[in-house]
Design an enzyme around this catalytic site. Sequence first.
Site, mmCIF file in Angstrom:
data_model
loop_
_atom_site.group_PDB
_atom_site.id
_atom_site.type_symbol
_atom_site.label_atom_id
_atom_site.label_comp_id
_atom_site.label_asym_id
_atom_site.label_seq_id
_atom_site.Cartn_x
_atom_site.Cartn_y
_atom_site.Cartn_z
ATOM 1 N N SER A 47 -35.170 6.800 -4.723
ATOM 2 C CA SER A 47 -34.374 5.989 -3.783
ATOM 3 C C SER A 47 -33.700 4.804 -4.464
ATOM 4 O O SER A 47 -33.916 3.651 -4.116
ATOM 5 C CB SER A 47 -35.271 5.499 -2.632
ATOM 6 O OG SER A 47 -35.832 6.579 -1.943
ATOM 7 N N CYS A 51 -24.903 4.159 -8.165
ATOM 8 C CA CYS A 51 -23.611 3.460 -8.233
ATOM 9 C C CYS A 51 -23.745 2.093 -8.890
ATOM 10 O O CYS A 51 -22.762 1.526 -9.374
ATOM 11 C CB CYS A 51 -23.025 3.294 -6.831
ATOM 12 S SG CYS A 51 -22.810 4.842 -5.944
ATOM 13 N N TRP A 444 1.955 -9.559 8.825
ATOM 14 C CA TRP A 444 1.902 -8.094 8.717
ATOM 15 C C TRP A 444 0.969 -7.746 7.568
ATOM 16 O O TRP A 444 1.263 -8.019 6.408
ATOM 17 C CB TRP A 444 3.293 -7.502 8.458
ATOM 18 C CG TRP A 444 4.128 -7.414 9.697
ATOM 19 C CD1 TRP A 444 5.024 -8.333 10.154
ATOM 20 C CD2 TRP A 444 4.127 -6.357 10.654
ATOM 21 N NE1 TRP A 444 5.586 -7.920 11.325
ATOM 22 C CE2 TRP A 444 5.057 -6.700 11.666
ATOM 23 C CE3 TRP A 444 3.432 -5.144 10.770
ATOM 24 C CZ2 TRP A 444 5.310 -5.884 12.765
ATOM 25 C CZ3 TRP A 444 3.687 -4.335 11.858
ATOM 26 C CH2 TRP A 444 4.614 -4.700 12.846
#
Length: 461
Positions: A47, A51, A444
């Site tokens: 476990s 990464c 935006w």
Amino acid sequence: MNMSAASERLVVIGGDAAGMSAASQARRLKGPDALEIVAFERGHFTSYSACGIPYWVGGDVEDRDELIARTPEEHRARGIDLRMRTEVTEIDVAGQRVRARDVDSGAESWTSYDKLVIATGARPIRPEMPGADAPGVHGVQTLDDGQALLDTLARTRGRKAVVVGAGYIGVEMAEALINRGYEVTVVNRGSEPMSTLDADMGRLVHEAMEGLGITMVNDAAVTKILTGEDGRVRAVATEDAEYPADVVVLGIGVRPETSLAKAAGLPVGRHDGLLTDLALRVRGHENIWAGGDCVEVLDLVSGQERHIALGTHANKHGQVIGANVGGGYATFPGVVGTAVSKICDLEIARTGLREKDARRAGLQYEAVTIESTSRAGYYPGASLMTVKMLAERRTGRLLGVQIVGREGAGKRVDIAAVALTAGMTVEQMTALDLGYAPPFSPVWDPVLVAARKAASKLRAA
């Protein structure tokens, strides 16, 4: 081997994310009297975050144990019979049993099962060439691999490193080795690093890597790894040149670790990953499930099967499998291919299809690229980011997004990931009600600027 008093036995092959998530979820749903759980792990750790290995190697994470979410002792305390340093060597599907070998002693034994979970992960691709297995050449997939690399770095006097491949692992390991004070050369067979991006976006990553002091060699295939009189690696060779190396890291990707499953006659797809149904049950087998890096998953955008090795998927797979094994019900519908990484302070993100993916799937599309800022232009700290967006020609459906930029760029890809999962058009995206304040975004948002441009191009087409 005699069955215990429990009415059923679950056997799990693989002690990392998918396997132990499945075991833990099944244990939560079923008491020890109803389900005995036996798990086999051939390595030293359970476990953990694969990464995180590049950040441990590079020194950002100081202690290996910080990458471990749950130790073998913690799993055992939850009623899981976890057998470490034990490798499953054979699955007898007809006899519903597995043969396991103690890695240290070599002792073998059979264990029967009522239900089986295969979570054997992936293995680093090692090129079939002279020197690929020489001392000093490392793949990086497990904590054991990371420890072996750190041990090599600690006893290596020279300071030259070559990374073969420029995908996520290759790029992250190149930065880790730079942080360790190495002279780093990356040899990449593609035209630009990060083949999960289109080449025009990969170029931005290339520039950032060179800015960090990494030597990039693109369009170059490694032909052999040269060794010295002591048998250790001394250089990496291509057709045109040799690159001196005291250590070599293979970053050319991974393949599903399915040799055990294939030998047992279980079905695999074109990427060599196990094939399952939506409940992650291996196709054609009522009492066998599989998840994590050893399976293929459905790409919700292209409708095709893919192999994507990510901890996010593996943990979700484990939850789904555990629910089903434990008597509940859950499914894993598929993925859109979202991933994020970084090189120094440059954030790299993608989701959905690249141009070549869209062409391979038979989709006609329009592509647009825009530059915008991470914050309102007048707010301190605003930095540029580049957003590339693909949309389907006739329908306007979003097909993919790639983002490269500084702070605040990477996680913006999640907007696109949700839009892809929902099957939104770029026109619909322009109306998304996203959070706005000058420290966080222009009026935006860059993703919406790209959506506006894509919608406009589609209307013109």
